[in-house]
Design a protein around this motif. Structure first.
Motif, mmCIF file in Angstrom:
data_model
loop_
_atom_site.group_PDB
_atom_site.id
_atom_site.type_symbol
_atom_site.label_atom_id
_atom_site.label_comp_id
_atom_site.label_asym_id
_atom_site.label_seq_id
_atom_site.Cartn_x
_atom_site.Cartn_y
_atom_site.Cartn_z
ATOM 1 N N PHE A 194 55.981 88.763 69.765
ATOM 2 C CA PHE A 194 55.021 88.073 70.512
ATOM 3 C C PHE A 194 55.252 86.702 70.579
ATOM 4 N N GLU A 195 55.149 86.103 71.792
ATOM 5 C CA GLU A 195 55.190 84.512 71.748
ATOM 6 C C GLU A 195 54.202 83.888 71.394
ATOM 7 N N CYS A 196 54.504 82.681 70.591
ATOM 8 C CA CYS A 196 53.368 82.027 69.770
ATOM 9 C C CYS A 196 53.510 80.343 69.690
ATOM 10 N N SER A 197 54.171 79.857 70.932
ATOM 11 C CA SER A 197 54.392 78.481 70.920
ATOM 12 C C SER A 197 53.220 77.815 70.986
ATOM 13 N N THR A 198 53.205 76.636 70.260
ATOM 14 C CA THR A 198 51.803 75.963 70.302
ATOM 15 C C THR A 198 52.013 74.253 70.391
ATOM 16 N N PHE A 199 53.203 74.126 71.301
ATOM 17 C CA PHE A 199 53.519 72.662 71.423
ATOM 18 C C PHE A 199 52.695 71.890 72.193
ATOM 19 N N ILE A 200 52.758 70.600 72.023
ATOM 20 C CA ILE A 200 52.172 69.690 73.112
ATOM 21 C C ILE A 200 53.187 69.377 74.100
ATOM 22 N N TRP A 201 52.917 69.840 75.357
ATOM 23 C CA TRP A 201 53.946 69.506 76.356
ATOM 24 C C TRP A 201 53.816 68.144 76.929
ATOM 25 N N GLN A 202 54.747 68.241 77.746
ATOM 26 C CA GLN A 202 55.086 66.767 78.280
ATOM 27 C C GLN A 202 53.787 66.023 79.253
ATOM 28 N N ASP A 203 52.973 66.998 79.576
ATOM 29 C CA ASP A 203 51.791 66.456 80.226
ATOM 30 C C ASP A 203 50.673 66.168 79.130
ATOM 31 N N GLY A 204 50.909 66.384 77.927
ATOM 32 C CA GLY A 204 49.913 65.850 76.827
ATOM 33 C C GLY A 204 49.092 66.829 76.584
ATOM 34 N N GLU A 205 49.134 67.885 77.049
ATOM 35 C CA GLU A 205 48.178 68.946 76.519
ATOM 36 C C GLU A 205 48.999 69.982 75.633
ATOM 37 N N ARG A 206 48.057 70.509 74.540
ATOM 38 C CA ARG A 206 48.638 71.512 73.787
ATOM 39 C C ARG A 206 48.638 72.792 74.491
ATOM 40 N N LYS A 207 49.760 73.493 74.436
ATOM 41 C CA LYS A 207 49.772 74.880 74.986
ATOM 42 C C LYS A 207 49.750 75.994 73.797
ATOM 43 N N ASP A 208 48.943 76.779 74.038
ATOM 44 C CA ASP A 208 48.942 77.817 73.055
ATOM 45 C C ASP A 208 48.982 79.300 73.671
ATOM 46 N N TYR A 209 50.284 79.859 73.506
ATOM 47 C CA TYR A 209 50.832 80.860 73.881
ATOM 48 C C TYR A 209 50.335 82.286 73.900
ATOM 49 N N VAL A 210 49.688 82.169 72.459
ATOM 50 C CA VAL A 210 48.863 83.391 71.815
ATOM 51 C C VAL A 210 47.812 83.684 72.891
ATOM 52 N N ALA A 211 47.010 82.393 73.171
ATOM 53 C CA ALA A 211 45.774 82.521 73.919
ATOM 54 C C ALA A 211 46.062 82.813 75.338
ATOM 55 N N SER A 212 47.114 82.220 75.883
ATOM 56 C CA SER A 212 47.555 82.479 77.176
ATOM 57 C C SER A 212 48.137 83.575 77.655
ATOM 58 N N THR A 213 48.658 84.458 76.748
ATOM 59 C CA THR A 213 49.187 85.809 77.031
ATOM 60 C C THR A 213 48.111 86.758 76.618
ATOM 61 N N GLY A 214 46.843 86.345 76.061
ATOM 62 C CA GLY A 214 45.981 87.267 75.669
ATOM 63 C C GLY A 214 46.366 88.027 74.253
ATOM 64 N N HIS A 215 47.248 87.675 73.549
ATOM 65 C CA HIS A 215 47.539 88.486 72.282
ATOM 66 C C HIS A 215 46.513 88.579 71.438
ATOM 67 N N ASP A 216 45.953 87.485 71.291
ATOM 68 C CA ASP A 216 44.625 87.456 70.430
ATOM 69 C C ASP A 216 43.528 88.383 70.617
ATOM 70 N N ARG A 217 43.264 88.559 72.007
ATOM 71 C CA ARG A 217 42.065 89.312 72.579
ATOM 72 C C ARG A 217 42.512 90.753 72.641
ATOM 73 N N HIS A 218 43.973 91.112 72.806
ATOM 74 C CA HIS A 218 44.610 92.350 72.819
ATOM 75 C C HIS A 218 45.294 92.847 71.446
ATOM 76 N N LEU A 219 44.754 92.297 70.401
ATOM 77 C CA LEU A 219 45.696 92.488 69.421
ATOM 78 C C LEU A 219 45.946 93.913 68.971
ATOM 79 N N GLU A 220 44.829 94.652 69.009
ATOM 80 C CA GLU A 220 44.923 96.107 68.663
ATOM 81 C C GLU A 220 45.655 96.910 69.440
#
Length: 421
Positions: free
Chosen positions: A21-47
């Motif tokens: 499962f993708e889990c990148s948490t970098f600060i992108w070149q736009d200065g914003e932190r990306k959280d790919y666990v949240a953006s893919t919904g893996h935290d919400r769809h865990l089970e």
């Protein structure tokens, strides 16, 4: 820890097929932190995500602990998200490979500083204590994800923090030192914990009209791309503390864009799937095996859009060749299980086992041809007589390494017979 000779005989992981499962948490070149666990919904769809993995016959999953999220500073941690994953993984009889730093640092954590090193080591130790106290082993960790790639993306390419242009080699050394000391900290908690270090495996050729660039292309693919592994193994910069035991398990990441024409300006043009300049995956795996003689997994692999099923077929055929060539290949990680947004466009990349509906609930949509190809391989490889009494393999399709080795030898004999006829 297993010796090298033991690892060549025994399966390290519960199943040959793995997921991630993708889990990148970098600060992108736009200065914003990306959280790919949240953006893919893996935290919400865990089970449901883990139930899907279990139904696919996958018993090992690359999963992330989001360092910027759990590390509250001053030695304080919030492990709630990690415990939630571990609980579901235990319920589904799935073994995690815990990724401790997937491109992301806590706020204002300077990777070049001794303070950051100390903070990471303490975090690794705390994470190991949590995991080993809440779940049965075996235990697997990836201290720093894709060191060689990360050091380029965060410096010369300018994609992500720390945006340290001109300091690629310095960052690579710093990340390797963090990974070495992190591995030691983890093993101070549990000496038998295994490390799975991953980086892209690539092949590069010069432009057709510039054969004079051949040496540069080869250095890019067969020297620079392995520098992280070389440091972790102690082949290069031994003062950082690397050793074969620290390198431990080599994870090579392979995608459709991993073979390229390297232009004079360092630009890259992806080689098409039938381009004769492409190098067979089996030969690339053999190169990594000959270089380190450590157990290998394909740490990430996936085709693209409609090529996903075909890619899996090609990958498995090449894995059989690699096994027959003596490579200690322990597994293949289909990555990602759930699709992810492209870093640049934020459109869905169409590389997952499951696509994601472009809606607020991020509904999972199975990529049917991809899953059908996986099922074909499981049906071919799964041998009930090899089911282990420890609970692994109780679901149909949980293919184990010995089954793959056995079939690889049979497949090689059949291929040879065809050539003779």
């Amino acid at each position: 820890m297993m010796t090298r000779s033991q690892s060549a005989q025994n399966a390290i992981f519960p199943t040959f097929f793995m997921g991630g499962f993708e889990c990148s948490t970098f600060i992108w070149q736009d200065g914003e932190r990306k959280d790919y666990v949240a953006s893919t919904g893996h935290d919400r769809h865990l089970e449901s995500d883990y139930s899907a993995v279990m139904s696919l016959g996958i018993g090992v999953v690359r999963e992330g602990i989001r360092w910027p999220q759990v590390d509250l500073g001053n030695g304080s941690y919030d492990w709630a998200s990690v415990k939630a994953v571990q609980d579901v993984a235990t319920k589904c009889n799935i073994t995690p490979i815990w990724d401790l730093c997937h491109y992301g640092f806590p706020q204002e954590c300077d990777p070049f500083s001794e303070e950051c090193l100390g903070r990471f080591v303490a975090y690794c130790r705390a994470a190991a204590e949590l995991v080993t106290n809440t779940a049965e082993g075996p235990y697997f960790f990836t201290p720093i994800n894709e060191i060689t790639f990360f050091s380029a993306a965060a410096t010369e390419l300018g994609w992500m923090y720390p945006f340290a242009k001109g300091r690629e080699d310095e960052l690579k050394r710093a990340l390797c030192r963090m990974a070495v000391e992190g591995a030691k900290a983890i093993r101070s908690v549990h000496p038998d914990a295994r490390m799975v270090h991953v980086d892209p495996m690539v092949h590069a050729v010069p432009p057709a009209d510039r054969p004079d660039l051949a040496d540069e292309a080869r250095a890019e693919a067969y020297k620079k791309a392995y520098e992280g592994f070389d440091m972790l193994s102690g082949r290069h910069a031994p003062e950082l503390g690397g050793s074969p035991e620290i390198l431990d398990i080599v994870g090579v990441n392979v995608y459709h864009y991993s073979q390229v024409v390297l232009k004079e300006d360092k630009g890259r043009e992806v080689l098409g799937p039938r381009d004769p300049r492409r190098k067979p995956l089996s030969e690339m795996l053999k190169y990594a095996w000959d270089r380190y003689h450590r157990p290998i997994i394909i740490g990430e692999t996936s085709g693209f859009k409609e090529t996903r099923a075909e890619w899996l077929k090609m990958t498995m055929e090449e894995c059989l060749k690699a096994l027959n060539a003596g490579v200690d290949l322990q597994g293949v990680c289909l990555y990602p299980v759930v699709d992810l947004p492209d870093w640049w466009t934020q459109k869905w990349a169409k590389i997952g086992i499951y696509d994601v509906a472009d809606a607020s609930d991020l509904e999972r949509v199975p990529c049917a041809p991809y899953i059908e190809e996986l099922r074909l391989w499981q049906k071919t490889l799964d041998q009930p007589e090899h089911v282990e009494p420890d609970g692994y393999g109780q679901l149909w399709g949980r293919v184990q390494l010995e089954e793959v080795r056995k079939y690889a030898a049979h497949w090689a004999g059949r291929e040879e017979q065809v050539r003779i006829e």
